[in-house]
Design a protein around this motif. Structure first.
Motif: not given
Lengths: 516, 516
Positions: A424-426, A481-483, B474-477, B417-418
């Motif tokens: 999703l991040w990509t 959303r985090g990604m 990246l929103d890790w939270v 971590g990802m």
């Protein structure tokens, strides 16, 4: 120019201008070479399963290979599952796997491993450069193998010193375009005779035979001879929807597949494999065909499937027929109430834009998608071909890179989606026009069915904890959303339909958590 | 009883009562067997890298193997990277990999692959059951291999029909406890002579020699002889902190490692490997030792390392010394301002509770952790041993399952971590007492350094897009909460310290996004 430059230039000279990558230290000279060459588009995946799965989706839509860049044995290992799916789809792919410098291998540094042993099961071709000058011919071999026949997985191992050493070797001439084997006239005649003989015949197709034009010819053969036409259970790419021939696929469930062929006397294979059970079950057959069924291999997977269909159309006189029977533009009426997989299919049948690309890793939730969407807008349909879950999100990512002007829609089971959720991040990074629909049933639904088939009765604590994804439920909206991917949740048909309409109207990645 | 029951009972008879799992259809009879046997604790990972990484962390802390359950070749492939790390750590592990029924393999169903070829590079032992009755002896072999020497990776392939077929074969007697090879008196004498000879000697240790008691003996040897003691660069487990001997490790960076040994005339290996470069670099040496350095293998990795240390202590007369020099309880003063890796280490040195388990996959961000935390509360320190990133979150997960009464702290680089971020969900599901600190520098920082070393100058567009994790950040939270793990973000030292204090005071999984 060093070996890494030579590799990069050889890829470009053969039209391979997209590299899905997750590099490491041993690949740094190749990264520097890619950095010197802006014609190469580099796309980062935050996990190698994203990298290889995206290369699969890309090549299925671009009809040419992408390169991947992977970091030593473990990086390759992380990418193997989606290489496996690509291998089953016969997707062309050129993997570049970095390795330690040749002289460093004997030291058995921590990241050393037997890369060849890892690569072979999921590759059609495995090779290793020994020197910088080697990289021209070895890269050409890798490309030729990736393009041979229906397409293959090439894995080229790149020692760091081969990459960093200077060379004055020339960039090799581009690899000659592959020539596909023409259909065997004897098999064409045999197929024609079977079709003329009054027996119950099914023509089973896959690969390039599932594009719009050969499908239309196959339908004319069916009209002319009374044969049934059908696609393999899983196919790399299939063109369908309104204005195209409606093809069914061989069912996944063994009992259904056996029933499908119970009255079949002859099967003609157009690139397809004779159907077998996806898994073995006690007391159930491995082949889905009756024991007496005759199998005629009109064309093997590496043959020219389009020419084979044309030859069979000529042999049967089907070319004379005026036209194929194609699906009319139509969609069922939307139900109301709680969201179901069927309602999602209907919503898509109504809203999907022309020329969408649908990537299906919906597993059990999507089994009824076909019957509802024969009359949807014309689209390409890409499947999980090797059964290795985690293909979906990467495949949509790669397809969107290949076809930036088309809407990509992912039908994504939640359990499978978590395998390569990093993709999703990509999609966010590359601003890809992908709508991912997560079928959030919060369990490995398919395995609940399989456990019941085993006769284990109601699952107890251990089974439940291995098959259910609840406790806690995954919050797909938060994860997306985090990604960096916008997302929304729906648990009613009306809400889903509204969200889907909005997502399809917009541009850029969007995820819908469809709570079932 | 069927073959799957026999497998399950054989594991339990050998004290293997934890199974990290991600099953599929071909393993459903084994799932049913596990479901009939509540003594087996089954822990689901949403990706196989989580499964094998958790089994690694578990066994490092439990000092006995866990089982894993993986689905055919692709499921195994997904778990290989963390099996690689476990292999380098010499972690005992018993992997059970489902396969198609024996008679189904010839049909080449979509999920068929060469499992042995995939397993071998990351396994010390690979075996396949052919029948249900086979499963007793084959499982015993797998367990024996996992327990041999320092520990090994066993991969047992379980055909579906071997699992589902009934058998009256008896559960085999438990595998005899392994016996480690006693130290070779000649090597002990040679080491003793070298230590007495006035040369500059470094004793390099790993494995069980890094537990509290042998470390104290090593220090007394150092006191007695003037030798330097040091741990390998990466170790499966090391006991450190206040009240324990402060050991440094061989530096990761080649130039630093070479400088560390520049004046060393003799190296005595206690289970350790003679140090080599993690990667090769043009013009830099592969071995970190001077060419003239003598290497004395006091004990190989599979020998009895504790006995070897004791024998050397006797040989040198170091036992007579009253006590080891251990670290006093101390921590540097906390700085103020923007958060840095060093400030995180100081905060941990101040706040870490007694007997914490620290799992380190901080990569470049954690390189200075040691010097700051010699005086922290006593803790176990677990490292990324094989360089295959994605070990951290799974390792903390497994360590927390093994030691439910101890606080587990993950030092987690964001890029790594990802890779196996799905492990956070297992922490939530199992209510594990893990605090994960994500070093969010939003880039593969280590690769920026490596690219500079290549002499590529400032990264251009292609390199930057392969090495940076920004755009979007990246929103890790959000990601952690999406998987059910509470989380907070900090970008100042004060905020981090407060959040860490709260996280350590509580119970259950918590993630801190430390923005650097």
């Amino acid at each position: 120019m060093n070996g890494a430059d030579l590799l990069c230039e050889t890829l470009l000279a053969n039209g391979i201008d997209t590299c899905f990558a997750n590099p490491g230290t041993s690949e740094m000279h190749f990264v520097a070479a890619l950095d010197r060459q802006p014609r190469m588009r580099c796309v980062l995946g935050l996990f190698e399963g994203v990298v290889t799965g995206a290369a699969d989706g890309y090549a299925r839509m671009a009809d040419r290979p992408a390169a991947t860049l992977l970091h030593l044995g473990p990086g390759l290992a992380n990418g193997l599952a989606n290489m496996h799916n690509a291998r089953r789809a016969r997707t062309p792919m050129v993997n570049v796997v970095g390795d330690h410098a040749t002289y460093h291998l004997a030291l058995d540094a921590p990241l050393t491993s037997d890369i060849e042993s890892l690569a072979r099961p999921m590759s059609h071709w495995v090779g290793r450069a020994q020197t910088a000058a080697d990289l021209g011919p070895r890269t050409s071999e890798a490309i030729a193998a990736a393009r041979a026949g229906a397409g293959g997985i090439s894995t080229l191992i790149l020692p760091a010193d081969a990459a960093w050493t200077d060379t004055d070797a020339a960039i090799p001439a581009p690899v000659a375009a592959p020539s596909l084997t023409a259909p065997d006239p004897a098999q064409v005649r045999a197929a024609g005779q079977a079709l003329a003989g009054g027996a119950s015949v099914t023509i089973l197709a896959t690969g390039l035979a599932l594009r719009e034009a050969p499908l239309a010819l196959l339908d004319r053969i069916a009209q002319k001879t009374g044969a049934r036409i059908m696609a393999q259970q899983a196919n790399g790419r299939m063109q369908r929807g309104a204005g195209r021939v409606a093809m069914d696929r061989v069912p996944y469930v063994v009992d259904q597949a056996v029933a499908t062929f119970a009255a079949t006397e002859t099967v003609i294979l157009v690139g397809a494999k004779a159907p077998v059970g996806f898994f073995a079950y006690p007391g159930k057959p491995g082949s889905m065909l009756p024991e007496t069924c005759r199998v005629i291999p009109l064309a093997g997977p590496d043959d020219d499937l389009v020419a084979a269909v044309e030859a069979l159309a000529d042999e049967t006189g089907a070319r004379a027929l005026p036209q194929a029977r194609v699906s009319a533009r139509a969609a069922p009426e939307l139900p109301q109430g709680a969201l179901t997989p069927d309602a999602i299919a209907i919503s898509l049948a109504q809203l999907m834009p022309d020329n969408a690309i649908v990537c299906d890793e919906s597993v059990s939730s999507g089994r009824d998608f076909f019957r509802t969407t024969h009359g949807a807008a014309p689209h390409d349909f890409l499947q999980l071909t090797g059964g290795a879950i985690g293909a979906g999100i990467p495949m949509t990512t790669g397809a969107a890179i290949a076809c930036p002007d088309r809407k990509v829609i992912g039908l994504q089971a939640d359990g499978s989606g978590m395998y390569t959720v990093q993709g999703l991040w990509t999609q966010a990074r590359e601003r890809l026009d992908v709508v991912t629909i997560v079928f959030a049933n919060r369990r490995y639904q398919i395995l609940h069915g399989e456990l019941a088939n085993v006769g284990a009765g109601q699952p107890g604590e251990n089974a439940r904890r291995m098959l259910d994804l609840d406790d806690p439920a995954l919050d797909w909206v938060g994860i997306a959303r985090g990604m960096g991917v916008e997302a929304a949740r729906a648990d009613t048909v009306a809400a889903f339909h509204d969200i889907l309409r909005g997502a399809l109207a917009g541009r850029g990645p969007f995820l819908i958590e469809a709570v079932l």
